[in-house]
Design a protein around this motif. Sequence first.
Motif, PDB file in Angstrom:
ATOM      1  N   ASP A  45      38.189  29.927   2.714  1.00 23.86           N
ATOM      2  CA  ASP A  45      38.871  29.145   3.931  1.00 23.86           C
ATOM      3  C   ASP A  45      40.513  28.822   3.578  1.00 23.86           C
ATOM      4  O   ASP A  45      41.408  29.171   4.173  1.00 23.86           O
ATOM      5  CB  ASP A  45      38.067  28.096   4.622  1.00 23.86           C
ATOM      6  N   ILE A  46      40.537  28.048   2.421  1.00 23.00           N
ATOM      7  CA  ILE A  46      41.991  27.869   2.038  1.00 23.00           C
ATOM      8  C   ILE A  46      42.709  29.344   1.644  1.00 23.00           C
ATOM      9  O   ILE A  46      43.780  29.333   2.134  1.00 23.00           O
ATOM     10  CB  ILE A  46      41.844  27.014   0.838  1.00 23.00           C
ATOM     11  N   ILE A  47      42.051  30.147   1.046  1.00 24.54           N
ATOM     12  CA  ILE A  47      42.916  31.433   0.743  1.00 24.54           C
ATOM     13  C   ILE A  47      43.121  32.056   2.053  1.00 24.54           C
ATOM     14  O   ILE A  47      44.383  32.687   2.453  1.00 24.54           O
ATOM     15  CB  ILE A  47      41.953  32.250  -0.219  1.00 24.54           C
ATOM     16  N   ASN A  53      51.409  37.677   2.498  1.00 24.77           N
ATOM     17  CA  ASN A  53      52.207  38.934   2.690  1.00 24.77           C
ATOM     18  C   ASN A  53      50.460  39.773   2.509  1.00 24.77           C
ATOM     19  O   ASN A  53      49.993  39.393   1.909  1.00 24.77           O
ATOM     20  CB  ASN A  53      53.127  39.388   1.764  1.00 24.77           C
ATOM     21  N   ALA A  54      50.755  40.719   3.814  1.00 22.28           N
ATOM     22  CA  ALA A  54      49.646  41.763   3.594  1.00 22.28           C
ATOM     23  C   ALA A  54      49.595  42.543   2.574  1.00 22.28           C
ATOM     24  O   ALA A  54      48.451  43.016   2.086  1.00 22.28           O
ATOM     25  CB  ALA A  54      49.930  42.668   4.966  1.00 22.28           C
ATOM     26  N   GLN A  55      50.518  42.727   1.572  1.00 21.13           N
ATOM     27  CA  GLN A  55      50.630  43.442   0.704  1.00 21.13           C
ATOM     28  C   GLN A  55      50.253  42.591  -0.609  1.00 21.13           C
ATOM     29  O   GLN A  55      50.140  43.224  -1.760  1.00 21.13           O
ATOM     30  CB  GLN A  55      51.947  43.957   0.206  1.00 21.13           C
ATOM     31  N   ASP A  56      49.856  41.292  -0.554  1.00 28.82           N
ATOM     32  CA  ASP A  56      49.560  40.429  -1.505  1.00 28.82           C
ATOM     33  C   ASP A  56      48.134  40.763  -2.207  1.00 28.82           C
ATOM     34  O   ASP A  56      47.189  40.224  -1.601  1.00 28.82           O
ATOM     35  CB  ASP A  56      49.488  38.934  -1.162  1.00 28.82           C
ATOM     36  N   ARG A  57      47.903  41.816  -3.192  1.00 28.41           N
ATOM     37  CA  ARG A  57      46.844  42.220  -3.744  1.00 28.41           C
ATOM     38  C   ARG A  57      46.021  41.210  -4.362  1.00 28.41           C
ATOM     39  O   ARG A  57      44.706  41.253  -4.415  1.00 28.41           O
ATOM     40  CB  ARG A  57      47.020  43.351  -4.674  1.00 28.41           C
ATOM     41  N   VAL A  58      46.727  40.163  -4.977  1.00 25.65           N
ATOM     42  CA  VAL A  58      46.037  39.051  -5.721  1.00 25.65           C
ATOM     43  C   VAL A  58      45.043  38.243  -4.853  1.00 25.65           C
ATOM     44  O   VAL A  58      43.956  37.927  -5.164  1.00 25.65           O
ATOM     45  CB  VAL A  58      46.982  38.176  -6.520  1.00 25.65           C
ATOM     46  N   LYS A  59      45.874  37.785  -3.766  1.00 22.66           N
ATOM     47  CA  LYS A  59      44.897  36.916  -2.883  1.00 22.66           C
ATOM     48  C   LYS A  59      43.742  37.939  -2.091  1.00 22.66           C
ATOM     49  O   LYS A  59      42.864  37.302  -2.063  1.00 22.66           O
ATOM     50  CB  LYS A  59      45.944  36.559  -1.642  1.00 22.66           C
ATOM     51  N   GLN A  60      43.937  38.995  -1.882  1.00 26.54           N
ATOM     52  CA  GLN A  60      42.835  40.003  -1.496  1.00 26.54           C
ATOM     53  C   GLN A  60      41.877  40.067  -2.319  1.00 26.54           C
ATOM     54  O   GLN A  60      40.778  39.739  -1.865  1.00 26.54           O
ATOM     55  CB  GLN A  60      43.631  41.226  -1.039  1.00 26.54           C
ATOM     56  N   CYS A  61      42.370  39.972  -3.740  1.00 22.16           N
ATOM     57  CA  CYS A  61      41.079  40.294  -4.570  1.00 22.16           C
ATOM     58  C   CYS A  61      40.502  38.912  -4.987  1.00 22.16           C
ATOM     59  O   CYS A  61      39.198  39.007  -4.957  1.00 22.16           O
ATOM     60  CB  CYS A  61      41.821  40.986  -5.999  1.00 22.16           C
ATOM     61  N   GLN A  62      41.104  37.882  -4.746  1.00 23.16           N
ATOM     62  CA  GLN A  62      40.566  36.397  -4.804  1.00 23.16           C
ATOM     63  C   GLN A  62      39.661  36.292  -3.749  1.00 23.16           C
ATOM     64  O   GLN A  62      38.522  35.883  -3.980  1.00 23.16           O
ATOM     65  CB  GLN A  62      41.612  35.672  -4.815  1.00 23.16           C
ATOM     66  N   LEU A  63      40.167  36.656  -2.627  1.00 22.22           N
ATOM     67  CA  LEU A  63      39.034  36.346  -1.401  1.00 22.22           C
ATOM     68  C   LEU A  63      37.914  37.393  -1.490  1.00 22.22           C
ATOM     69  O   LEU A  63      36.644  36.869  -1.119  1.00 22.22           O
ATOM     70  CB  LEU A  63      39.978  36.806  -0.226  1.00 22.22           C
ATOM     71  N   PHE A  64      37.974  38.642  -2.022  1.00 20.83           N
ATOM     72  CA  PHE A  64      36.970  39.552  -2.090  1.00 20.83           C
ATOM     73  C   PHE A  64      35.995  39.093  -3.035  1.00 20.83           C
ATOM     74  O   PHE A  64      34.787  39.124  -2.739  1.00 20.83           O
ATOM     75  CB  PHE A  64      37.453  40.976  -2.600  1.00 20.83           C
ATOM     76  N   VAL A  65      36.327  38.365  -4.288  1.00 22.75           N
ATOM     77  CA  VAL A  65      35.470  38.296  -5.482  1.00 22.75           C
ATOM     78  C   VAL A  65      34.612  36.974  -4.948  1.00 22.75           C
ATOM     79  O   VAL A  65      33.727  36.584  -5.051  1.00 22.75           O
ATOM     80  CB  VAL A  65      36.329  37.971  -6.767  1.00 22.75           C
ATOM     81  N   THR A  66      35.465  36.068  -4.102  1.00 22.73           N
ATOM     82  CA  THR A  66      34.734  34.848  -3.471  1.00 22.73           C
ATOM     83  C   THR A  66      33.819  35.055  -2.590  1.00 22.73           C
ATOM     84  O   THR A  66      32.578  34.557  -2.647  1.00 22.73           O
ATOM     85  CB  THR A  66      35.852  33.847  -2.764  1.00 22.73           C
ATOM     86  N   HIS A  67      34.033  36.044  -1.582  1.00 24.96           N
ATOM     87  CA  HIS A  67      33.087  36.506  -0.762  1.00 24.96           C
ATOM     88  C   HIS A  67      31.756  37.068  -1.509  1.00 24.96           C
ATOM     89  O   HIS A  67      30.493  36.950  -1.178  1.00 24.96           O
ATOM     90  CB  HIS A  67      33.400  37.541   0.480  1.00 24.96           C
ATOM     91  N   LEU A  68      31.944  37.946  -2.496  1.00 26.67           N
ATOM     92  CA  LEU A  68      30.931  38.744  -3.021  1.00 26.67           C
ATOM     93  C   LEU A  68      30.329  37.639  -3.902  1.00 26.67           C
ATOM     94  O   LEU A  68      28.756  37.946  -3.957  1.00 26.67           O
ATOM     95  CB  LEU A  68      31.576  39.619  -4.185  1.00 26.67           C
ATOM     96  N   SER A  69      30.785  36.578  -4.383  1.00 26.29           N
ATOM     97  CA  SER A  69      30.005  35.624  -5.280  1.00 26.29           C
ATOM     98  C   SER A  69      29.042  34.743  -4.342  1.00 26.29           C
ATOM     99  O   SER A  69      28.083  34.192  -4.558  1.00 26.29           O
ATOM    100  CB  SER A  69      31.035  34.420  -5.869  1.00 26.29           C
ATOM    101  N   MET A  70      29.483  34.597  -2.847  1.00 25.84           N
ATOM    102  CA  MET A  70      28.680  33.749  -1.929  1.00 25.84           C
ATOM    103  C   MET A  70      27.605  34.645  -1.693  1.00 25.84           C
ATOM    104  O   MET A  70      26.532  34.253  -1.480  1.00 25.84           O
ATOM    105  CB  MET A  70      29.456  33.402  -0.738  1.00 25.84           C
ATOM    106  N   ARG A  71      27.794  35.829  -1.351  1.00 25.70           N
ATOM    107  CA  ARG A  71      26.715  36.857  -0.961  1.00 25.70           C
ATOM    108  C   ARG A  71      25.565  36.804  -2.111  1.00 25.70           C
ATOM    109  O   ARG A  71      24.438  36.758  -2.015  1.00 25.70           O
ATOM    110  CB  ARG A  71      27.231  38.215  -0.489  1.00 25.70           C
ATOM    111  N   ARG A  72      26.171  37.007  -3.097  1.00 34.74           N
ATOM    112  CA  ARG A  72      25.094  37.043  -4.659  1.00 34.74           C
ATOM    113  C   ARG A  72      24.372  35.710  -4.502  1.00 34.74           C
ATOM    114  O   ARG A  72      23.121  35.901  -4.625  1.00 34.74           O
ATOM    115  CB  ARG A  72      25.813  37.308  -5.725  1.00 34.74           C
TER     116      ARG A  72
END
Length: 190
Positions: A45-47, A53-72
Amino acid sequence: MFGDTANKLILDAKRSRALDGVPMYQEHDVRDIIRETRDLQKESDIIASQDTNAQDRVKQCQLFVTHLSMRRNKRCLLGYQRSRVEKLMEIAWNGQEMDPQQMENLSHHEQEYFKKYSNLVALYKSPFQDVDVSGSLEPPKEVFIDVRVLKDAGEILTEYGVFNLTKDSQFFVRQADVEKLIQQGYLEKL
């Protein structure tokens, strides 16, 4: 590291498949996984709320990994619970009773589930007193099988004669005649 406790829980469920009873409910590990998932949700939620910026890949990856960890974590918890429920269903369908020490291994919700499910199975089986509805749904590959007697069971009368089941003796019998004795642990199929 994220998912270590969930992995430990899954390994415990895998090991417990071979056991006759249900092992102790890992309440502490389950609570740790739920707490970890809530922390991951807060972090997500914080992220997501940060002005990025829409181009900020680091934040997008961080959010993606966080969601994958929750799903796992969620899948691991559901897998652990499913393995325990399957074991409880097996015990109920075999008509086995659980002693008080085994009931202590279950969580409160599992105890309630087991009691209600056992009552439903008994209610379902009651109109079919002459038919064994708890038998295997797969047709036997062989009509006659070799069995070894594990415990003395006395004499049984079959269509092909009388058999005296004394410990350590072996017989070549029709599977339908001894299937219930195999389930009860008096005989073993060779």
